[in-house]
Design a protein around this motif. Structure first.
Motif, PDB file in Angstrom:
ATOM      1  N   LYS A 189      -6.265 -18.732  14.710  1.00 33.91           N
ATOM      2  CA  LYS A 189      -4.980 -18.623  15.415  1.00 33.91           C
ATOM      3  C   LYS A 189      -3.907 -19.551  14.826  1.00 33.91           C
ATOM      4  CE  LYS A 189      -6.771 -17.134  19.883  1.00 33.91           C
ATOM      5  NZ  LYS A 189      -6.828 -17.390  21.311  1.00 33.91           N
ATOM      6  N   GLY A 190      -4.115 -19.999  13.595  1.00 36.61           N
ATOM      7  CA  GLY A 190      -3.115 -20.840  12.934  1.00 36.61           C
ATOM      8  C   GLY A 190      -2.979 -22.237  13.525  1.00 36.61           C
ATOM      9  N   ASP A 191      -3.969 -22.629  14.340  1.00 36.71           N
ATOM     10  CA  ASP A 191      -3.884 -23.925  15.016  1.00 36.71           C
ATOM     11  C   ASP A 191      -4.882 -24.903  14.390  1.00 36.71           C
ATOM     12  OD1 ASP A 191      -3.951 -26.087  16.730  1.00 36.71           O
ATOM     13  OD2 ASP A 191      -3.812 -24.867  18.554  1.00 36.71           O
ATOM     14  N   SER A 192      -4.363 -26.044  13.902  1.00 40.46           N
ATOM     15  CA  SER A 192      -5.220 -26.986  13.177  1.00 40.46           C
ATOM     16  C   SER A 192      -6.279 -27.641  14.077  1.00 40.46           C
ATOM     17  CB  SER A 192      -4.361 -28.056  12.506  1.00 40.46           C
ATOM     18  OG  SER A 192      -3.642 -28.764  13.488  1.00 40.46           O
ATOM     19  N   LYS A 193      -6.163 -27.435  15.388  1.00 39.74           N
ATOM     20  CA  LYS A 193      -7.195 -27.973  16.282  1.00 39.74           C
ATOM     21  C   LYS A 193      -8.412 -27.051  16.307  1.00 39.74           C
ATOM     22  CE  LYS A 193      -3.844 -29.961  19.401  1.00 39.74           C
ATOM     23  NZ  LYS A 193      -2.846 -28.876  19.466  1.00 39.74           N
ATOM     24  N   ASN A 194      -8.201 -25.809  15.863  1.00 39.53           N
ATOM     25  CA  ASN A 194      -9.287 -24.830  15.885  1.00 39.53           C
ATOM     26  C   ASN A 194     -10.138 -24.892  14.620  1.00 39.53           C
ATOM     27  OD1 ASN A 194      -8.537 -23.866  18.370  1.00 39.53           O
ATOM     28  ND2 ASN A 194      -7.248 -22.235  17.512  1.00 39.53           N
ATOM     29  N   LYS A 195     -11.202 -24.130  14.656  1.00 38.52           N
ATOM     30  CA  LYS A 195     -12.114 -24.042  13.517  1.00 38.52           C
ATOM     31  C   LYS A 195     -11.403 -23.432  12.302  1.00 38.52           C
ATOM     32  CE  LYS A 195     -16.519 -22.358  12.040  1.00 38.52           C
ATOM     33  NZ  LYS A 195     -17.861 -21.983  12.323  1.00 38.52           N
ATOM     34  N   GLN A 196     -11.801 -23.935  11.123  1.00 38.45           N
ATOM     35  CA  GLN A 196     -11.210 -23.365   9.918  1.00 38.45           C
ATOM     36  C   GLN A 196     -12.041 -22.180   9.432  1.00 38.45           C
ATOM     37  OE1 GLN A 196     -10.755 -25.664   6.219  1.00 38.45           O
ATOM     38  NE2 GLN A 196      -8.587 -25.201   6.386  1.00 38.45           N
ATOM     39  N   LEU A 197     -11.369 -21.049   9.276  1.00 40.89           N
ATOM     40  CA  LEU A 197     -12.032 -19.844   8.785  1.00 40.89           C
ATOM     41  C   LEU A 197     -11.738 -19.706   7.293  1.00 40.89           C
ATOM     42  CD1 LEU A 197     -10.966 -17.463  11.698  1.00 40.89           C
ATOM     43  CD2 LEU A 197     -13.036 -18.848  11.531  1.00 40.89           C
ATOM     44  N   THR A 198     -12.425 -18.768   6.657  1.00 47.35           N
ATOM     45  CA  THR A 198     -12.191 -18.513   5.236  1.00 47.35           C
ATOM     46  C   THR A 198     -11.294 -17.285   5.120  1.00 47.35           C
ATOM     47  OG1 THR A 198     -14.362 -19.382   4.744  1.00 47.35           O
ATOM     48  CG2 THR A 198     -13.320 -18.047   3.036  1.00 47.35           C
ATOM     49  N   ARG A 199     -10.197 -17.440   4.440  1.00 45.48           N
ATOM     50  CA  ARG A 199      -9.294 -16.295   4.260  1.00 45.48           C
ATOM     51  C   ARG A 199      -9.428 -15.785   2.833  1.00 45.48           C
ATOM     52  NH1 ARG A 199      -3.171 -16.596   6.198  1.00 45.48           N
ATOM     53  NH2 ARG A 199      -4.324 -16.540   8.160  1.00 45.48           N
ATOM     54  N   ILE A 200      -9.755 -14.529   2.703  1.00 43.78           N
ATOM     55  CA  ILE A 200      -9.834 -13.930   1.368  1.00 43.78           C
ATOM     56  C   ILE A 200      -8.656 -12.973   1.190  1.00 43.78           C
ATOM     57  CG2 ILE A 200     -11.237 -12.592  -0.251  1.00 43.78           C
ATOM     58  CD1 ILE A 200     -13.691 -13.563   1.145  1.00 43.78           C
ATOM     59  N   TYR A 201      -7.906 -13.203   0.116  1.00 50.22           N
ATOM     60  CA  TYR A 201      -6.762 -12.348  -0.200  1.00 50.22           C
ATOM     61  C   TYR A 201      -7.140 -11.327  -1.257  1.00 50.22           C
ATOM     62  CZ  TYR A 201      -3.504 -15.692   1.962  1.00 50.22           C
ATOM     63  OH  TYR A 201      -2.814 -16.493   2.819  1.00 50.22           O
ATOM     64  N   GLY A 202      -6.538 -10.166  -1.168  1.00 51.84           N
ATOM     65  CA  GLY A 202      -6.751  -9.157  -2.195  1.00 51.84           C
ATOM     66  C   GLY A 202      -5.597  -8.187  -2.228  1.00 51.84           C
ATOM     67  N   VAL A 203      -5.683  -7.248  -3.137  1.00 48.67           N
ATOM     68  CA  VAL A 203      -4.644  -6.236  -3.224  1.00 48.67           C
ATOM     69  C   VAL A 203      -5.268  -4.933  -3.709  1.00 48.67           C
ATOM     70  CG1 VAL A 203      -3.962  -6.955  -5.564  1.00 48.67           C
ATOM     71  CG2 VAL A 203      -2.353  -5.677  -4.172  1.00 48.67           C
ATOM     72  N   ALA A 204      -4.753  -3.817  -3.204  1.00 48.90           N
ATOM     73  CA  ALA A 204      -5.215  -2.502  -3.646  1.00 48.90           C
ATOM     74  C   ALA A 204      -4.008  -1.672  -4.058  1.00 48.90           C
ATOM     75  CB  ALA A 204      -5.960  -1.811  -2.512  1.00 48.90           C
ATOM     76  N   THR A 205      -4.199  -0.805  -5.035  1.00 47.81           N
ATOM     77  CA  THR A 205      -3.119   0.081  -5.485  1.00 47.81           C
ATOM     78  C   THR A 205      -3.681   1.484  -5.674  1.00 47.81           C
ATOM     79  OG1 THR A 205      -3.598  -0.396  -7.783  1.00 47.81           O
ATOM     80  CG2 THR A 205      -1.936  -1.765  -6.742  1.00 47.81           C
ATOM     81  N   PHE A 206      -2.778   2.435  -5.890  1.00 50.87           N
ATOM     82  CA  PHE A 206      -3.221   3.820  -6.064  1.00 50.87           C
ATOM     83  C   PHE A 206      -3.514   4.158  -7.522  1.00 50.87           C
ATOM     84  CE2 PHE A 206      -1.144   4.046  -1.919  1.00 50.87           C
ATOM     85  CZ  PHE A 206      -2.132   4.700  -1.201  1.00 50.87           C
ATOM     86  N   THR A 207      -2.993   3.334  -8.453  1.00 46.95           N
ATOM     87  CA  THR A 207      -3.283   3.615  -9.863  1.00 46.95           C
ATOM     88  C   THR A 207      -3.746   2.333 -10.555  1.00 46.95           C
ATOM     89  OG1 THR A 207      -1.066   3.060 -10.636  1.00 46.95           O
ATOM     90  CG2 THR A 207      -1.432   5.350  -9.997  1.00 46.95           C
ATOM     91  N   LYS A 208      -4.428   2.523 -11.669  1.00 47.96           N
ATOM     92  CA  LYS A 208      -4.901   1.383 -12.443  1.00 47.96           C
ATOM     93  C   LYS A 208      -3.712   0.628 -13.047  1.00 47.96           C
ATOM     94  CE  LYS A 208      -8.247  -0.062 -15.845  1.00 47.96           C
ATOM     95  NZ  LYS A 208      -7.280  -0.851 -16.606  1.00 47.96           N
ATOM     96  N   GLU A 209      -2.694   1.394 -13.466  1.00 48.92           N
ATOM     97  CA  GLU A 209      -1.511   0.776 -14.084  1.00 48.92           C
ATOM     98  C   GLU A 209      -0.850  -0.204 -13.117  1.00 48.92           C
ATOM     99  OE1 GLU A 209      -1.983   4.199 -14.190  1.00 48.92           O
ATOM    100  OE2 GLU A 209      -2.891   3.924 -16.167  1.00 48.92           O
ATOM    101  N   GLU A 210      -0.709   0.224 -11.851  1.00 47.69           N
ATOM    102  CA  GLU A 210      -0.083  -0.662 -10.858  1.00 47.69           C
ATOM    103  C   GLU A 210      -0.883  -1.947 -10.689  1.00 47.69           C
ATOM    104  OE1 GLU A 210       1.426   1.353  -7.011  1.00 47.69           O
ATOM    105  OE2 GLU A 210       0.178   2.826  -8.027  1.00 47.69           O
ATOM    106  N   LEU A 211      -2.213  -1.782 -10.645  1.00 47.90           N
ATOM    107  CA  LEU A 211      -3.059  -2.955 -10.453  1.00 47.90           C
ATOM    108  C   LEU A 211      -2.952  -3.889 -11.665  1.00 47.90           C
ATOM    109  CD1 LEU A 211      -5.012  -4.141  -8.365  1.00 47.90           C
ATOM    110  CD2 LEU A 211      -6.887  -3.166  -9.670  1.00 47.90           C
ATOM    111  N   ASP A 212      -2.948  -3.292 -12.857  1.00 43.60           N
ATOM    112  CA  ASP A 212      -2.799  -4.099 -14.078  1.00 43.60           C
ATOM    113  C   ASP A 212      -1.481  -4.866 -14.056  1.00 43.60           C
ATOM    114  OD1 ASP A 212      -5.186  -3.226 -14.955  1.00 43.60           O
ATOM    115  OD2 ASP A 212      -4.403  -1.753 -16.387  1.00 43.60           O
ATOM    116  N   HIS A 213      -0.437  -4.173 -13.614  1.00 46.04           N
ATOM    117  CA  HIS A 213       0.875  -4.820 -13.569  1.00 46.04           C
ATOM    118  C   HIS A 213       0.866  -5.995 -12.591  1.00 46.04           C
ATOM    119  CE1 HIS A 213       5.174  -5.178 -14.078  1.00 46.04           C
ATOM    120  NE2 HIS A 213       5.282  -5.297 -12.771  1.00 46.04           N
ATOM    121  N   ILE A 214       0.256  -5.777 -11.447  1.00 47.40           N
ATOM    122  CA  ILE A 214       0.174  -6.849 -10.443  1.00 47.40           C
ATOM    123  C   ILE A 214      -0.594  -8.045 -11.009  1.00 47.40           C
ATOM    124  CG2 ILE A 214      -0.889  -7.477  -8.230  1.00 47.40           C
ATOM    125  CD1 ILE A 214      -0.056  -4.716  -7.215  1.00 47.40           C
ATOM    126  N   GLU A 215      -1.685  -7.748 -11.722  1.00 52.25           N
ATOM    127  CA  GLU A 215      -2.484  -8.812 -12.337  1.00 52.25           C
ATOM    128  C   GLU A 215      -1.660  -9.597 -13.348  1.00 52.25           C
ATOM    129  OE1 GLU A 215      -6.124  -9.459 -11.892  1.00 52.25           O
ATOM    130  OE2 GLU A 215      -5.189  -8.698 -10.075  1.00 52.25           O
TER     131      GLU A 215
END
Ligand code: ZN
Length: 644
Positions: A204-230
């Motif tokens: 809940k974004g509160d430093s008094k609470n437990k810390q969770l692990t946040r994993i970020y990612g991204v998905a695209t519809f084409t390989k070219e878009e993903l390559d560009h993002i990379e």
């Protein structure tokens, strides 16, 4: 039933038919490409049945909504993969965000590292290949609490939902999630994705609470878009303003003032150049420059409404038993300046500009270089004017913003947030007129323009300026906020043509938003190679041999400094080649090398950043050259060539 397509064509809907059925009636290929549909502006799962007449639109990968849809479904796919690898993991929330998605996860006692992401990605590929249906099921609150009884995070979310609402769940394979949806029809649509970072995130974004692990990612519809993002991500990493800020000696952060940047001599020179130019631009546009105190009494913040609505974000203190707050905004101060005099309609619009130093309480976990800080300088202005002056004034501000943004070679788009459906204040006619004026003015700029209906504040419509950097990343910077409330709270008045006291309207506006953040943005945009007018050091002077040419170097440096240039001599004992490379690393626009030829002929030999050529000219020629470059504010290198 009947739905109307975007082109006006009408299609009859039989009871029980869904979005896919309608798509089939149009064409088989469209049905195959459809991801979801939109009915009367509401996004729905492709296979959910149509229950009402209205405007109908099929969502394909080309639609604006598709990226968020894909990324939200990809968050679920990641969770499905994680559940199969780490059966004890508990999931909290996993939304799509502007540039992808994330999921907050409690891995219990297991520490998941970046290198584990490959394993998770491989599992995701497996589930994607299976092309599992993503199926929605609506349940009661009681059923939902039973389904998620082993997950305290989901239980908390369910318990916080109002009343006895029907709750939607989405299931694919063995994975079930509590989710509002909508989603893609099946996991097979999620082909190109990348998990990139792991971060800690408090529940809940509160430093008094437990810390969770946040994993970020991204998905695209084409390989070219993903390559560009990379590619952009890799480039952005190289250009990270925190890294460049250190390398170029621009700013520092200290444990003694988290989120409070220290400007080092080089960074301050840059910042000052930016401020001086900003002040000039505003003086030339009939703004009156003011400065108001940082610490002001609670009574003022009560009148402005900040004490009630913004208290948690303000730093407060006590002086002689009276509460004070450090200003989080400059508005009330500007209003006191206005109220210091009586005003006539003839003086309006009155434009008070202020480089206002504000402080806001940001959670330590949210702090990020110059992008997210606890203290920053707003390039603020408060304009008090009559209602019928709004249109003209907006046009003036837009012109000024355009001049300012174009200097940095940054393209921008504008968004207009209009009147909320209810609970707005002021006369609806004034709103309508103001919104029409704003819209017309924006369209006239020729920049990309979008309306966000109902997103305005209750006290007035707003314009947001989104700047696009050379890597295609978008940054919200400038705003223009109309305010029909604050002048009234402070009993501001002016005397109109008929001698009547009238309350003015106020415009709050900031072009950069925050100087700190803007400098962070341009540092990354320019990769530290600032245009000459902004460069911390504009000219680096290198004597070929200290004994023989040191005096001449000093003479040149003094002369240039007196002409207002920012100059540095490198007379260290290093070889000339090394010193030249060093100037290049520091991205100094002009490097001057001085040897016998130069000393004897009163000449300078310069090399401009980004070029290989060494050119010898007279001292005056060089001064004219650099002077006109500073005057024109030309960019140092063509940043637009990058990554486009
Ligand atoms: Zn303001």
């Amino acid at each position: 039933m009947e739905v109307k397509l975007l082109d006006g064509k009408k299609i009859v809907v039989v009871d029980g038919e869904n979005g896919h059925d309608i798509a089939l009636k149009i064409s088989e290929s469209l049905a195959k490409a459809s991801l979801a549909y939109k009915l009367n502006g509401v996004l729905k799962d492709l296979y959910s049945s149509i229950k009402e007449d209205g405007d109908f639109e099929l969502i394909t990968s080309k639609s604006e909504e598709a990226f968020a849809l894909l990324n939200h479904s990809c968050a679920h796919l990641m969770a499905e993969a994680i559940q199969s690898i780490y059966p004890d993991a508990l999931f909290d929330i996993g939304p799509s965000i502007v540039d992808g998605f994330y999921y907050d996860i409690d891995f219990k006692n297991i520490v998941v590292k970046e290198e584990d992401l490959t394993k998770i990605e491989a599992k995701m590929k497996e589930f994607s290949k299976k092309n599992e249906y993503i199926v929605r099921k609506d349940v009661s609150k009681k059923e939902a609490l039973e389904i998620f009884k082993d997950n305290p995070y989901k239980m908390d979310l369910i318990n916080n939902l109002p009343g006895d609402e029907i709750i939607s769940t989405y299931k694919q394979g063995n994975y079930i999630d509590l989710c509002r949806g909508p989603h893609l029809p099946s996991t097979g649509f999620i082909k190109f994705f990348k998990l990139d970072t792991i971060a800690g995130a408090y529940w809940k974004g509160d430093s008094k609470n437990k810390q969770l692990t946040r994993i970020y990612g991204v998905a695209t519809f084409t390989k070219e878009e993903l390559d560009h993002i990379e590619l952009v991500k890799a480039e952005a990493k190289k250009r990270d303003h925190r890294k460049l800020g250190k390398e170029l000696g621009l700013f520092m952060l200290s444990e003694f003032g988290p989120g409070m940047p220290f400007w080092l001599p080089k960074g301050y020179a840059l910042r000052r150049a930016l401020e001086d130019w900003w002040l000039n631009m505003h003086r030339n546009n009939n703004y009156l420059v003011i400065e108001t105190p940082v610490l002001l009494s609670r009574k003022l913040w009560e009148t402005s409404g900040h004490w009630e609505h913004y208290h948690d974000d303000m730093f407060t203190t006590e002086i002689e038993k009276e509460d004070y707050a450090i200003k989080p905004m400059n508005c009330p101060g500007a209003i006191l300046v206005y109220k210091n005099d009586l005003h006539s309609y003839k003086e309006l619009p009155l434009r008070y500009a202020e480089l206002g130093h504000v402080h806001r309480k940001e959670a330590s976990g949210a702090l990020n270089g110059l992008f997210r800080v606890r203290t920053f300088t707003q390039d603020d202005a408060h304009i008090l004017l009559a209602e019928d002056q709004i249109g003209d004034e907006i046009n003036r501000i837009l012109k000024l913003y355009d001049q300012i943004y174009s200097v940095f070679g940054l393209d921008y788009s504008i968004e207009l947030s209009t009147r909320p459906e209810s609970n707005y204040i002021g006369d609806i006619k004034v709103w309508d007129k103001a919104e029409r004026d704003l819209q017309e003015a924006c369209l006239a700029t020729g920049h990309k323009f979008k309306i966000n209906p109902g997103d305005g504040a209750f006290y007035g419509p707003k314009l947001d300026f989104k700047l696009k950097d050379c890597m295609g990343r978008v940054w919200q910077c400038g705003t223009i906020q109309l305010d029909m409330q604050l002048p009234g709270r402070f009993d501001c008045t002016y005397v109109d043509k008929d001698g009547q006291k009238v309350c003015p309207v106020m415009i709050h506006r900031a072009c950069f938003g925050s100087l700190e953040r803007f400098i962070g943005i341009i540092t990354e945009n320019f990769a530290g190679a600032f245009p000459t007018w902004l460069a911390p050091i504009q000219v680096k002077v290198l004597p070929v041999n200290n004994d023989a040419h040191g005096d001449y170097a000093k003479l040149i440096a003094d002369k240039f400094t007196q002409k207002g240039l920012r100059v540095e001599i490198d007379d260290s004992n290093e070889k000339l080649g090394y010193r030249m490379r060093n100037a290049l690393v520091m991205k100094v626009p002009y490097t001057i090398v001085l040897g016998d030829k130069e000393k004897e002929g009163n000449l300078v030999t310069y090399r401009k950043y980004g070029t290989e050529k060494q050119i010898t000219v007279s001292i005056d020629e060089f001064l004219t050259l650099i002077g006109s470059e500073i005057e024109s504010k030309a960019l140092l290198v063509d940043h637009d060539q990058l990554l486009k």
